[in-house]
Design an enzyme around this catalytic site. Sequence first.
Site, PDB file in Angstrom:
ATOM      1  N   GLU A  50      19.552  70.166  99.537  1.00 18.11           N
ATOM      2  CA  GLU A  50      20.423  69.634 100.594  1.00 18.11           C
ATOM      3  C   GLU A  50      19.935  68.285 101.116  1.00 18.11           C
ATOM      4  O   GLU A  50      20.713  67.368 101.270  1.00 18.11           O
ATOM      5  CB  GLU A  50      20.530  70.631 101.757  1.00 18.11           C
ATOM      6  CG  GLU A  50      21.344  71.888 101.431  1.00 18.11           C
ATOM      7  CD  GLU A  50      22.854  71.615 101.356  1.00 18.11           C
ATOM      8  OE1 GLU A  50      23.292  70.544 101.767  1.00 18.11           O
ATOM      9  OE2 GLU A  50      23.577  72.510 100.878  1.00 18.11           O
ATOM     10  N   ASP A  67      27.115  65.878 107.680  1.00 22.34           N
ATOM     11  CA  ASP A  67      26.015  66.835 107.631  1.00 22.34           C
ATOM     12  C   ASP A  67      24.740  66.138 108.094  1.00 22.34           C
ATOM     13  O   ASP A  67      24.490  64.991 107.718  1.00 22.34           O
ATOM     14  CB  ASP A  67      25.792  67.331 106.200  1.00 22.34           C
ATOM     15  CG  ASP A  67      27.020  68.013 105.628  1.00 22.34           C
ATOM     16  OD1 ASP A  67      27.722  68.708 106.362  1.00 22.34           O
ATOM     17  OD2 ASP A  67      27.256  67.839 104.414  1.00 22.34           O
TER      18      ASP A  67
END
Length: 140
Positions: A50, A67
């Site tokens: 991620e 994000d």
Amino acid sequence: MRSLLLLLALSAGLTQGYVYGRCELARVLYRDYGFQRDTLGDWVCLVQWESSYNTRATNVNTNESIDYGLFMINDYYWCYSSSPYADCKVDCSALINDDIDDDVSCAVLIQSRQGFAAWYGWQNHCKGQDVESYVSDCVL
Ligand SMILES: *[C@@H]1O[C@H](CO)[C@@H](O)[C@H](O)[C@H]1NC(C)=O
């Protein structure tokens, strides 16, 4: 235009921030935050895919949501943004500083509700894989 400016502002932030070592993160999650030993492989794998362990990482999605941080926490649902949701009750900007307390709390909440499948990085790279190999060489 708004998103271009946002993108520029965010990419300026990408140059800074703390980048954890793989085993360092495993140790911190285990010792400081009390994560269960048998979940460490999944957590470390998801963080690798991620954010590459970078506390300042950000990503603008195609739907314009953003994000934030080590766990790439989405602003639409979890932190204060233009959406009505902010279930972690945290400023998004607090998810890209070097203090990961709030990131960890929020990630734990997300995981408790949706499991690791909440993260595409986990779905695409960790699910069904030998995630223990991400931590098996670490001194915890
Ligand atoms: C926007 O896209 C991201 C990444 O694909 C996804 O996680 C998120 O759920 C989407 N947000 C909405 C409101 O659909």
